[in-house]
Write a protein that holds these residues in place. Structure first.
Motif, mmCIF file in Angstrom:
data_model
loop_
_atom_site.group_PDB
_atom_site.id
_atom_site.type_symbol
_atom_site.label_atom_id
_atom_site.label_comp_id
_atom_site.label_asym_id
_atom_site.label_seq_id
_atom_site.Cartn_x
_atom_site.Cartn_y
_atom_site.Cartn_z
ATOM 1 N N LYS A 59 0.853 -1.180 0.000
ATOM 2 C CA LYS A 59 0.000 0.000 0.000
ATOM 3 C C LYS A 59 0.892 1.234 0.000
ATOM 4 O O LYS A 59 1.718 1.417 0.899
ATOM 5 N N ASP A 60 0.711 2.065 -1.022
ATOM 6 C CA ASP A 60 1.516 3.279 -1.160
ATOM 7 C C ASP A 60 3.012 2.965 -1.094
ATOM 8 O O ASP A 60 3.801 3.707 -0.483
ATOM 9 N N GLY A 61 3.380 1.854 -1.704
ATOM 10 C CA GLY A 61 4.783 1.485 -1.754
ATOM 11 C C GLY A 61 5.315 0.815 -0.495
ATOM 12 O O GLY A 61 6.510 0.530 -0.402
ATOM 13 N N VAL A 62 4.427 0.565 0.478
ATOM 14 C CA VAL A 62 4.845 -0.059 1.734
ATOM 15 C C VAL A 62 4.354 -1.509 1.758
ATOM 16 O O VAL A 62 3.178 -1.781 1.524
ATOM 17 N N ALA A 63 5.262 -2.440 2.048
ATOM 18 C CA ALA A 63 4.890 -3.849 2.119
ATOM 19 C C ALA A 63 4.014 -4.093 3.336
ATOM 20 O O ALA A 63 4.278 -3.579 4.433
ATOM 21 N N GLY A 64 2.952 -4.851 3.139
ATOM 22 C CA GLY A 64 2.051 -5.094 4.255
ATOM 23 C C GLY A 64 1.116 -6.261 4.011
ATOM 24 O O GLY A 64 1.348 -7.095 3.130
ATOM 25 N N TRP A 65 0.015 -6.265 4.785
ATOM 26 C CA TRP A 65 -0.915 -7.388 4.788
ATOM 27 C C TRP A 65 -2.348 -6.884 4.898
ATOM 28 O O TRP A 65 -2.617 -5.887 5.567
ATOM 29 N N ARG A 66 -3.257 -7.586 4.247
ATOM 30 C CA ARG A 66 -4.687 -7.299 4.329
ATOM 31 C C ARG A 66 -5.344 -8.430 5.133
ATOM 32 O O ARG A 66 -5.246 -9.596 4.776
ATOM 33 N N ASP A 89 -11.038 -5.971 5.817
ATOM 34 C CA ASP A 89 -10.035 -5.292 4.988
ATOM 35 C C ASP A 89 -9.094 -4.434 5.835
ATOM 36 O O ASP A 89 -8.804 -3.271 5.508
ATOM 37 N N VAL A 90 -8.635 -4.995 6.917
ATOM 38 C CA VAL A 90 -7.691 -4.284 7.803
ATOM 39 C C VAL A 90 -6.287 -4.398 7.218
ATOM 40 O O VAL A 90 -5.760 -5.501 7.034
ATOM 41 N N TRP A 91 -5.682 -3.265 6.923
ATOM 42 C CA TRP A 91 -4.337 -3.272 6.362
ATOM 43 C C TRP A 91 -3.326 -2.872 7.425
ATOM 44 O O TRP A 91 -3.522 -1.900 8.164
ATOM 45 N N VAL A 92 -2.238 -3.633 7.500
ATOM 46 C CA VAL A 92 -1.138 -3.305 8.412
ATOM 47 C C VAL A 92 0.176 -3.494 7.671
ATOM 48 O O VAL A 92 0.282 -4.337 6.765
ATOM 49 N N PRO A 93 1.212 -2.755 8.045
ATOM 50 C CA PRO A 93 2.525 -2.931 7.405
ATOM 51 C C PRO A 93 3.229 -4.171 7.950
ATOM 52 O O PRO A 93 2.825 -4.739 8.970
ATOM 53 N N ASP A 94 4.289 -4.568 7.288
ATOM 54 C CA ASP A 94 5.085 -5.724 7.714
ATOM 55 C C ASP A 94 5.522 -5.619 9.172
ATOM 56 O O ASP A 94 5.615 -6.624 9.874
ATOM 57 N N GLU A 95 5.819 -4.415 9.611
ATOM 58 C CA GLU A 95 6.333 -4.253 10.966
ATOM 59 C C GLU A 95 5.304 -4.605 12.038
ATOM 60 O O GLU A 95 5.644 -4.721 13.223
ATOM 61 N N ALA A 96 4.042 -4.802 11.662
ATOM 62 C CA ALA A 96 3.016 -5.204 12.625
ATOM 63 C C ALA A 96 3.148 -6.667 13.020
ATOM 64 O O ALA A 96 2.555 -7.097 14.021
ATOM 65 N N ILE A 97 3.911 -7.443 12.242
ATOM 66 C CA ILE A 97 4.114 -8.851 12.597
ATOM 67 C C ILE A 97 4.887 -8.916 13.906
ATOM 68 O O ILE A 97 5.887 -8.225 14.102
ATOM 69 N N TRP A 98 4.394 -9.779 14.795
ATOM 70 C CA TRP A 98 5.066 -9.972 16.080
ATOM 71 C C TRP A 98 5.726 -11.345 16.059
ATOM 72 O O TRP A 98 5.056 -12.351 15.823
ATOM 73 N N GLY A 99 7.025 -11.375 16.283
ATOM 74 C CA GLY A 99 7.740 -12.631 16.176
ATOM 75 C C GLY A 99 8.077 -12.917 14.731
ATOM 76 O O GLY A 99 8.434 -12.014 13.969
ATOM 77 N N VAL A 100 7.914 -14.168 14.315
ATOM 78 C CA VAL A 100 8.318 -14.610 12.977
ATOM 79 C C VAL A 100 7.083 -15.017 12.184
ATOM 80 O O VAL A 100 6.192 -15.694 12.693
ATOM 81 N N GLU A 101 7.042 -14.600 10.936
ATOM 82 C CA GLU A 101 5.932 -14.960 10.064
ATOM 83 C C GLU A 101 5.745 -16.477 10.018
ATOM 84 O O GLU A 101 6.710 -17.229 9.847
ATOM 85 N N GLY A 102 4.493 -16.917 10.189
ATOM 86 C CA GLY A 102 4.165 -18.332 10.097
ATOM 87 C C GLY A 102 4.417 -19.135 11.351
ATOM 88 O O GLY A 102 4.069 -20.320 11.422
ATOM 89 N N ARG A 103 5.008 -18.505 12.375
ATOM 90 C CA ARG A 103 5.340 -19.226 13.599
ATOM 91 C C ARG A 103 4.594 -18.664 14.803
ATOM 92 O O ARG A 103 5.050 -18.741 15.932
ATOM 93 N N GLY A 104 3.419 -18.143 14.548
ATOM 94 C CA GLY A 104 2.690 -17.444 15.607
ATOM 95 C C GLY A 104 2.058 -18.327 16.653
ATOM 96 O O GLY A 104 1.755 -17.872 17.760
ATOM 97 N N LEU A 105 1.843 -19.618 16.328
ATOM 98 C CA LEU A 105 1.175 -20.477 17.291
ATOM 99 C C LEU A 105 2.001 -20.642 18.567
ATOM 100 O O LEU A 105 1.452 -20.849 19.652
ATOM 101 N N GLY A 106 3.319 -20.518 18.433
ATOM 102 C CA GLY A 106 4.178 -20.604 19.609
ATOM 103 C C GLY A 106 3.893 -19.511 20.611
ATOM 104 O O GLY A 106 4.007 -19.718 21.831
#
Length: 440
Positions: A175-182, A249-266
């Protein structure tokens, strides 16, 4: 083998007792604040015309209690020393929570909101264990200052214990050149959203339903467009701060990830393990309170000209409960000590079954103890002039939340039979030849 508690912990319990008498009890008694703890408690705490949320004056009182505890150096007992805490251990937290709960209802340790003069904040330990260096730099100071209060968005309307089947999805989108997630989905029982600054959103970002991998945690500001509290669910014990939250349709940037992508169940497992052992200790303390109050009443009450306590029908149920408390205490303390003596991330692999044993049995035990206290006290025990109905209604939820007792028993069974845990290799190798009596 020494079963004595460390002397510094025994001394600290005495310090807490003195603080309660000097600072907390006077606050509890002033300005009719006792209304929040006596027979008026549910009504005094609940804003019935505002979705059943906690009344503002009730939350202000809790906040003042925490402020005094923090000023005295108690609130952050379990926090790391570099964050102004005492670096308290899991064993220390278990002992303290039992000790405070055994005192009964009061501002020192309220059941309703997990409020306590010694804070239970697994969020801090989770952050220390799972945050990346960049995330530590970004959020660490705000966490220390109490500027981040987060709801826990794991459970969904159609998925609770089966968290790996969650329907909330997050897909990559710039979004606007910023990597993120919907992000799109719904969450249930996201406690505290009426005051939260953020919501921890667990969402599937990869893999397929049922996979432990592929779930990512996002720390989403509560004011983000698309985050909406749909309703507050009224519960067995009021007030409520447990809403259903939609994410559209909640958009957040990459920096909103807490911990490591895909390993959130821990992170979710970390949260529940800490909460489960501490809730077990709190439930144990509340059970002890119910038993002790029943013993006192049975000695003082004299129907038919003799103490109620002389009747075996009164004695034996309380004897069984007291026996269970003694055994449970040893398991809780041992398990908490083991947690202190292994890497935080190893708890799930090594002793998750013991944590579950402590929790499901303690939560069942306190409900039985509260019920027996009501029966022993008779009519006045059933009334709200005694705290047993409140204790029962509050602790009954823990037989469901943080993992229902059935799910926790399933975890114990998986370890016992070697489908998970340290005995997996050993028991997987068992064949019929090993157990056939004809070959022995």
């Amino acid at each position: 083998m020494d079963f004595a508690l460390p002397q510094d912990l025994v001394d600290y319990l005495a310090e807490l007792d003195a603080f309660i008498e000097a600072e907390i009890k006077p606050l509890e008694r002033q300005d009719d604040n006792i209304r929040f703890f006596d027979h008026r408690r549910e009504h005094a705490r609940t804003d019935w015309d505002n979705n059943g949320l906690p009344r503002h004056d009730w939350e202000l009182l809790l906040a003042e209690g925490r402020r005094r505890a923090d000023a005295a150096g108690h609130l952050r007992y379990g926090w790391p020393k570099e964050w102004g805490g005492k670096g308290g251990t899991q064993l220390g937290m278990a002992v303290i929570r039992e000790h405070l709960a055994a005192k009964g209802l009061g501002l020192h340790n309220d059941l309703q909101t997990e409020h306590s003069i010694v804070g239970n904040n697994p969020f801090i330990i989770m952050f220390k264990s799972f945050a990346t260096n960049a995330q530590y730099e970004r959020y660490g100071e705000a966490l220390q200052k109490g500027e981040i209060r987060s709801g826990f968005g794991l459970t969904e309307p159609m998925h609770g214990s089966d968290a790996t089947f969650m329907e909330t999805r997050a897909v990559r989108e710039d979004k606007d050149g910023v990597a993120g997630w919907r992000i799109n989905g719904e969450k249930m029982w996201t406690t505290g959203m009426h005051v939260a600054t953020h919501i921890m959103v667990f969402a599937r970002t990869g893999g397929k339903d049922g996979d432990a991998e592929g779930i990512t945690v996002f720390l989403v500001p509560a004011t983000t467009p698309g985050v909406k509290v749909e309703e507050y669910l009224w519960t067995f014990n009021m007030p409520t701060d447990h809403p259903r939250v939609s994410l559209t349709d909640v958009w957040v940037p990459d920096e909103a990830i807490w911990g490591v992508e895909g390993r959130g169940l821990g992170l979710g497992q970390s949260f529940v393990h800490q909460n489960r052992i501490r809730q077990a200790a709190s439930s144990l303390g509340a059970a002890v309170f119910c038993i002790e109050e029943s013993v006192k009443y049975a000695r003082a009450r004299k129907p038919f000209g003799k103490a109620l306590a002389e009747n075996q029908a009164v004695q034996w149920p309380l004897v069984e409960l007291a026996t269970q408390c003694e055994m449970l205490r040893l398991l809780i303390y041992k398990t908490a000590w083991q947690m202190d003596n292994m890497e935080h991330k190893e708890v799930e692999k090594q002793i998750s079954d013991k944590v579950s044993m402590c929790n499901y049995w303690a939560n069942r035990l306190v409900c039985e103890a509260a019920d027996r206290a009501m029966q022993t006290h008779g009519g006045i025990g059933y009334s709200r002039h005694k705290p047993f109905e409140h204790i029962y209604r509050h602790h009954r939820r823990y037989r469901i939340t943080e993992g229902s007792e059935e799910i926790q028993m399933r975890k114990v069974a998986a370890f016992l039979f070697g489908y998970l845990g340290p005995r997996r290799k050993e028991l997987s190798a068992i064949t019929w030849d090993d157990v056939d009596y004809r070959k022995n």
